[in-house]
Design a protein around this motif. Structure first.
Motif, mmCIF file in Angstrom:
data_model
loop_
_atom_site.group_PDB
_atom_site.id
_atom_site.type_symbol
_atom_site.label_atom_id
_atom_site.label_comp_id
_atom_site.label_asym_id
_atom_site.label_seq_id
_atom_site.Cartn_x
_atom_site.Cartn_y
_atom_site.Cartn_z
ATOM 1 N N ASP A 180 -8.597 -4.728 -4.184
ATOM 2 C CA ASP A 180 -8.458 -5.698 -5.431
ATOM 3 C C ASP A 180 -7.379 -6.068 -5.519
ATOM 4 O OD1 ASP A 180 -7.396 -3.672 -6.770
ATOM 5 O OD2 ASP A 180 -9.131 -3.279 -7.900
ATOM 6 N N ALA A 181 -7.019 -7.047 -6.675
ATOM 7 C CA ALA A 181 -5.791 -7.546 -6.728
ATOM 8 C C ALA A 181 -4.720 -6.323 -7.179
ATOM 9 C CB ALA A 181 -5.693 -8.533 -8.118
ATOM 10 N N ALA A 182 -5.027 -5.285 -7.662
ATOM 11 C CA ALA A 182 -4.207 -4.148 -7.789
ATOM 12 C C ALA A 182 -3.927 -3.283 -6.727
ATOM 13 C CB ALA A 182 -4.879 -3.222 -9.125
ATOM 14 N N GLY A 183 -4.527 -3.763 -5.579
ATOM 15 C CA GLY A 183 -4.399 -2.919 -4.308
ATOM 16 C C GLY A 183 -5.379 -1.657 -4.459
ATOM 17 N N GLN A 184 -6.181 -1.480 -5.069
ATOM 18 C CA GLN A 184 -7.289 -0.387 -5.007
ATOM 19 C C GLN A 184 -8.393 -1.049 -4.092
ATOM 20 O OE1 GLN A 184 -6.376 2.406 -6.757
ATOM 21 N NE2 GLN A 184 -4.355 1.182 -7.151
ATOM 22 N N TRP A 185 -9.061 0.266 -3.695
ATOM 23 C CA TRP A 185 -10.325 0.142 -2.694
ATOM 24 C C TRP A 185 -11.351 -0.525 -3.670
ATOM 25 C CZ3 TRP A 185 -11.330 0.265 2.460
ATOM 26 C CH2 TRP A 185 -12.642 0.322 2.782
ATOM 27 N N CYS A 186 -12.052 -1.609 -3.103
ATOM 28 C CA CYS A 186 -13.217 -2.343 -3.869
ATOM 29 C C CYS A 186 -14.225 -2.608 -3.094
ATOM 30 C CB CYS A 186 -12.572 -3.374 -4.877
ATOM 31 S SG CYS A 186 -12.093 -4.831 -3.716
ATOM 32 N N ALA A 187 -14.388 -1.919 -1.881
ATOM 33 C CA ALA A 187 -15.457 -2.417 -0.850
ATOM 34 C C ALA A 187 -16.458 -1.339 -0.858
ATOM 35 C CB ALA A 187 -14.651 -2.409 0.475
ATOM 36 N N GLY A 188 -16.631 -0.289 -1.800
ATOM 37 C CA GLY A 188 -17.787 0.469 -1.726
ATOM 38 C C GLY A 188 -17.855 1.093 -0.238
ATOM 39 N N THR A 189 -19.015 1.040 0.351
ATOM 40 C CA THR A 189 -19.219 1.904 1.430
ATOM 41 C C THR A 189 -18.942 1.167 2.841
ATOM 42 O OG1 THR A 189 -21.531 1.009 1.710
ATOM 43 C CG2 THR A 189 -21.430 2.890 0.302
ATOM 44 N N ALA A 190 -18.063 0.325 2.685
ATOM 45 C CA ALA A 190 -17.395 -0.167 3.778
ATOM 46 C C ALA A 190 -16.451 0.864 4.786
ATOM 47 C CB ALA A 190 -16.561 -1.520 3.677
ATOM 48 N N ARG A 191 -16.374 0.541 5.961
ATOM 49 C CA ARG A 191 -15.851 1.387 7.022
ATOM 50 C C ARG A 191 -14.529 0.468 7.371
ATOM 51 N NH1 ARG A 191 -20.144 2.519 10.845
ATOM 52 N NH2 ARG A 191 -20.861 0.097 10.088
ATOM 53 N N LEU A 192 -13.553 1.118 7.265
ATOM 54 C CA LEU A 192 -12.052 0.662 7.903
ATOM 55 C C LEU A 192 -11.465 1.462 8.841
ATOM 56 C CD1 LEU A 192 -10.207 -1.942 7.734
ATOM 57 C CD2 LEU A 192 -9.203 -0.661 5.546
ATOM 58 N N TRP A 193 -11.360 0.597 9.953
ATOM 59 C CA TRP A 193 -10.431 1.489 11.031
ATOM 60 C C TRP A 193 -9.114 0.700 11.349
ATOM 61 C CZ3 TRP A 193 -10.509 5.831 13.456
ATOM 62 C CH2 TRP A 193 -11.820 6.696 13.255
ATOM 63 N N PHE A 194 -8.004 1.321 11.141
ATOM 64 C CA PHE A 194 -6.854 1.064 11.704
ATOM 65 C C PHE A 194 -6.476 1.387 13.119
ATOM 66 C CE2 PHE A 194 -6.532 0.446 7.196
ATOM 67 C CZ PHE A 194 -5.329 -0.401 7.011
ATOM 68 N N LEU A 195 -6.080 0.353 13.871
ATOM 69 C CA LEU A 195 -5.811 0.534 15.429
ATOM 70 C C LEU A 195 -4.557 1.007 15.700
ATOM 71 C CD1 LEU A 195 -7.991 -2.534 16.811
ATOM 72 C CD2 LEU A 195 -8.732 -0.101 16.280
ATOM 73 N N GLY A 196 -3.526 1.497 14.841
ATOM 74 C CA GLY A 196 -2.374 2.078 15.150
ATOM 75 C C GLY A 196 -1.228 0.965 15.031
#
Length: 362
Positions: free
Chosen positions: A118-134
């Motif tokens: 969200d606008a405050a930089g907090q997670w707001c996507a519930g059950t979404a899955r997020l992968w960073f590739l490095g």
């Protein structure tokens, strides 16, 4: 294999990562000094230079109804039966993030644009899955800020029923090596090299090293190198070098962690060197190279970062953004007979930091 490495800092300190020596800084180096290509790690000068190999780059209670009084009985309708428990919902949507390289503001904007924070930089996507590739650090201004954000989002996403996880990139290996081994000579295959020199040549930022703490080091050293999610094989580098470390995802991840645990400078350098190889999927035979990884580790398509999309296209844009003749990166690049998806949008060369939901639309 440690599932979900990257969920947050470990409470127990890792003995091999505790007492790292911070090497002396000779000078600060800009993002691409001494590098042949701005998106490609370079090796430090060799004492006896040799031609490098082709393609190589260094987680209602119902109350009873009570009838009161002996003379007046009040009849109440029974409380409605509780709704049957709903089956657990399936996993949330899957997102992947390409190389960030210290560009924290761009990362925040891209995650907000996808509705993940969200606008405050907090997670707001519930059950979404997020992968960073490095590749969280080096070249950009705030690599440690990027790592801190990813670690925090990992905890917030897990609390919401989703997850945020990360893979090991070659720049994590480079930063770990620079912190651990400093100017200790290693056999680079092209003369004598050091992690310290290689880190500086490839955009190492003194501000990142100054802010690097034990929990950052522990987090990086425990990252997985390979994962398979929803039929997508996730790796950092577009190379078949992963095959050198095991014939299963678990074996590769265990071997990488064990190599880092042994704390041998030459072994860690060899791991870094192999993770910097690139372009294995791009040219003739590229689709077969992808299939060799898919056949070994599973999945139907591979998703990687590491090699900027402008390089994969054979058209390199300007570092300073003044030359607009190069390709404009709007999204991931699909190639190798549709088997490979490249996610490094070239943020270090005025490109785009990519955050993409899978499967690809359109």
């Amino acid at each position: 294999m440690t599932q979900g490495a990257g969920q947050g800092p470990e409470v127990q300190r890792t003995a091999t990562l505790r007492d790292f020596r911070v090497p002396a800084y000779v000078h600060e180096t800009g993002p691409f000094a001494h590098s042949t290509h701005p998106g490609e790690p370079a090796l430090p000068p060799a004492e006896d230079p040799l031609e490098p190999p082709e393609g190589y780059t260094p987680t209602q209670r119902d109350l009873p109804v009570v009838n009161r009084g002996d003379t007046v009985q009040v009849t109440l309708d029974p409380a409605p039966a509780p709704a049957p428990a709903q089956p657990a919902a399936g996993p949330g949507p899957l997102y992947v993030v390409g190389d960030v390289h210290g560009y924290l503001d761009e990362l925040v904007a891209a995650l907000q644009a996808q509705g993940l924070i969200d606008a405050a930089g907090q997670w707001c996507a519930g059950t979404a899955r997020l992968w960073f590739l490095g590749d969280f650090t080096d070249r950009g201004p705030d690599g440690i800020g990027v790592i801190d954000l990813v670690m925090r989002l990992s905890a917030e996403a897990a609390a919401a029923g989703g997850y945020c996880k990360a893979l090991m990139g070659n720049h994590e290996l480079l930063l770990l090596g620079a912190k651990r081994f400093g100017d200790t000579p290693v056999n680079s295959g092209a003369g004598t090299a050091t992690f310290q020199a290689a880190w500086l040549l490839n955009g190492g930022q003194k501000t990142d090293m100054d802010r690097l703490q034990d929990h950052h080091l522990q987090w990086m050293a425990r990252l997985d190198a390979v994962e398979e999610v929803d039929g997508y094989l996730l790796v950092h580098s577009d190379t078949t070098a992963y095959l050198d470390y095991g014939d299963s995802i678990e074996a590769v991840n265990d071997t990488v962690r064990e190599t880092l645990t042994r704390n041998d400078a030459d072994e860690c350098w060899d791991l870094f060197r192999k993770f910097t190889k690139r372009f294995s999927f791009r040219d003739e035979g590229g689709a077969d190279a992808v299939r060799s990884l898919l056949d070994t580790y599973g999945g139907t398509r591979i998703v990687h970062g590491h090699s900027p999309i402008p390089y994969l296209l054979g058209e390199v844009g300007s570092e300073d953004g003044e030359d607009n003749s190069g390709p404009v990166v709007e999204g991931p690049h699909v190639y190798a007979d549709g088997l490979a998806i490249a996610m490094d949008g070239g943020v270090t060369m005025a490109g785009k930091l990519l955050v993409q939901q899978l499967p690809l639309g359109g």
